[in-house]
Design a protein around this motif. Structure first.
Motif, PDB file in Angstrom:
ATOM      1  N   ASP A  88       0.821  -1.291   0.039  1.00  0.00           N
ATOM      2  CA  ASP A  88      -0.047   0.101   0.176  1.00  0.00           C
ATOM      3  C   ASP A  88       0.906   1.225   0.092  1.00  0.00           C
ATOM      4  N   GLY A 112      -1.446  -3.687  -4.069  1.00  0.00           N
ATOM      5  CA  GLY A 112      -1.785  -2.912  -2.937  1.00  0.00           C
ATOM      6  C   GLY A 112      -2.587  -1.859  -3.288  1.00  0.00           C
ATOM      7  N   ARG A 113      -3.134  -0.830  -2.245  1.00  0.00           N
ATOM      8  CA  ARG A 113      -3.858   0.366  -2.366  1.00  0.00           C
ATOM      9  C   ARG A 113      -2.914   1.515  -2.719  1.00  0.00           C
ATOM     10  N   THR A 152      -7.771   7.040  -5.890  1.00  0.00           N
ATOM     11  CA  THR A 152      -7.144   5.608  -5.338  1.00  0.00           C
ATOM     12  C   THR A 152      -6.978   4.510  -6.413  1.00  0.00           C
ATOM     13  N   ARG A 154      -6.632   0.662  -7.042  1.00  0.00           N
ATOM     14  CA  ARG A 154      -6.529  -0.807  -6.191  1.00  0.00           C
ATOM     15  C   ARG A 154      -6.417  -1.846  -7.208  1.00  0.00           C
TER      16      ARG A 154
END
Length: 433
Positions: A88, A112-113, A152, A154
């Motif tokens: 992340d 990850g984020r 974001t 993902r």
């Protein structure tokens, strides 16, 4: 000068005699950040030699490192070691369009984020076409429907890829962003543009050239279509050329002072848009020559107006507009409506700031008309835009009393620009009013 606090606004030096010098410039931001992305996605470690070290490129290395890529500082070089992307991460885009647009397609390959944000103005800069394209290719994007920062990504460890249709009329970086990572997608990527002409096409040529140098198959035979075949990206050690766009204020200094400036190591062949300065300065009345040492510009003591379509080299507009404001005949700069979406609305900013110093400027939807006028000193605001600062110092080299706001914004692509400018102009030989 190095390390000394700078006045704000900064008194732009006006040389009292012709400036003659040979200088070396830092590396190209465009080449450095593309090389970093490709090194991060390559099939083995590689070295980016003599990269630009500036805010934009440091933000890029920080973004890659945050996602798990190995970034080692080796003095003049960076050694990049690819890795599985499992972290992340929070990515700070600052004011770097290349970070905001080039890193999300890489983040799509992560498990990850990865969260993205930047300086306040970056929330106004367009990135929605890249995010929508990634969504269409199978990447999960959470941008609240805004098509802008913050957002974001993902990833799922891989990206399906395939064909996407985008409107890249606001920025060629939309296309480069997808091409740079596309070879690592399961089906590659086939990018098709539908809209007004794509600006800054030389930057897409730069991306394609760098991909091919690493063994990636790119099909660009059809207009408005670019297809990258799936496959490995070869690990290539690459030496970065000088940033030719950053040469603009220095070469302009030869023109404004009737001097002679040589930029060392100017490439004989390049995909950088800054190479267009050779033609522009010739048309404005300078003598321009290229040899084994570099590019030399000799000022003739007078600048002439020009009618130029700068669509493909929009980043040169602020410097060229400043020179046009000092010319002896009218100029028209066109094809550059897209630079309203750069670090600031550059057309509005140039019209306002040049006008505040006495220039006769008319702002159009896609350009500027500039007529001869008597200029005077005053504050030249930069709007946190390094190219605006370049325009300010160019005017200041010919007009006394010009004060450039936030000269340190030039660190975006040229650390200690102010120190280099003072070293060149000679503090003992200038006047500030």
């Amino acid at each position: 000068m190095v390390g000394s606090p700078l006045a704000d606004p900064w008194p732009a030096p006006r040389p009292t005699s012709p400036v003659t010098s040979t200088i070396s410039l830092p590396g190209s931001k465009s080449l450095t950040n593309r090389a970093l992305i490709l090194a991060a996605l390559a099939d083995g470690p590689s070295v980016v030699r003599r990269p630009l070290r500036s805010r934009d490129t440091l933000l890029m290395t920080a973004a890659l490192a945050a996602m798990g890529i190995g970034v080692v500082d080796e003095g003049d070089d960076w050694r990049i070691t690819p890795a599985d992307l499992t972290h992340d991460a929070d990515v700070d885009c600052g004011l770097a369009g290349t970070v905001m647009r080039f890193v999300p397609p890489v983040a799509g390959l992560s498990t990850g984020r990865i969260s993205f944000d930047g300086d306040p103005h970056m929330r106004n800069r367009p990135v929605g076409e890249v995010l929508a394209a990634l969504g269409g290719l199978g990447v999960d994007i959470d941008d609240g429907g805004r098509g802008s920062l913050p957002f974001t990504v993902r990833g799922h460890g891989s990206v399906r890829g395939g064909t996407v249709v985008i409107d890249a009329s606001a920025s060629s970086q939309f296309i480069s962003a997808l091409l740079l990572a596309g070879a690592r997608y399961d089906e590659g990527v086939d990018v098709r543009h539908d809209g007004k002409p794509v600006p800054s096409l030389p930057h897409i040529d730069m991306t394609i050239s760098m991909l091919r140098a690493r063994g990636v198959e790119v099909d660009d035979t059809d207009a408005n279509r670019w297809a990258v075949a799936p496959g490995p990206i070869g690990a290539v050690d690459e030496a970065i050329e000088p940033d030719l766009s950053n040469a603009a204020p220095f070469l302009a200094l030869a023109a404004t002072t009737g001097g002679e400036i040589t930029i060392r190591d100017w490439p004989s062949s390049t995909t950088q848009p800054g190479d267009e300065l050779r033609e522009v300065l010739t048309r404005m009345g300078c003598e321009v020559s290229l040899d084994d040492v570099g590019l030399t510009v000799r000022g003739a003591g007078q600048l002439h107006g020009v009618d130029l379509d700068l669509h493909d080299v929009g980043e040169l507009t602020p410097a060229i507009a400043a020179l046009c404001a000092l010319a002896d005949s009218p100029s028209h700069l066109r094809g550059i409506g897209h630079i309203r979406g750069h670090e600031t609305d550059r057309l509005a900013a140039l019209a306002r700031e040049l006008g505040n110093l006495g220039a006769d400027v008319t702002e159009h939807a896609d350009g500027l008309s500039i007529r001869p006028a008597t200029l005077h000193g005053g504050v030249f605001r930069t709007y946190a835009d390094h190219r605006m600062a370049h325009a300010g110092v160019i005017i200041g080299s010919a007009v006394g009393g010009v004060l450039v706001e936030d000269i340190e914004t030039t660190a975006k692509t040229f650390p200690d620009f102010a120190g280099a400018w003072l070293d060149l102009t000679g503090p003992a030989l200038v006047e500030h009013r």
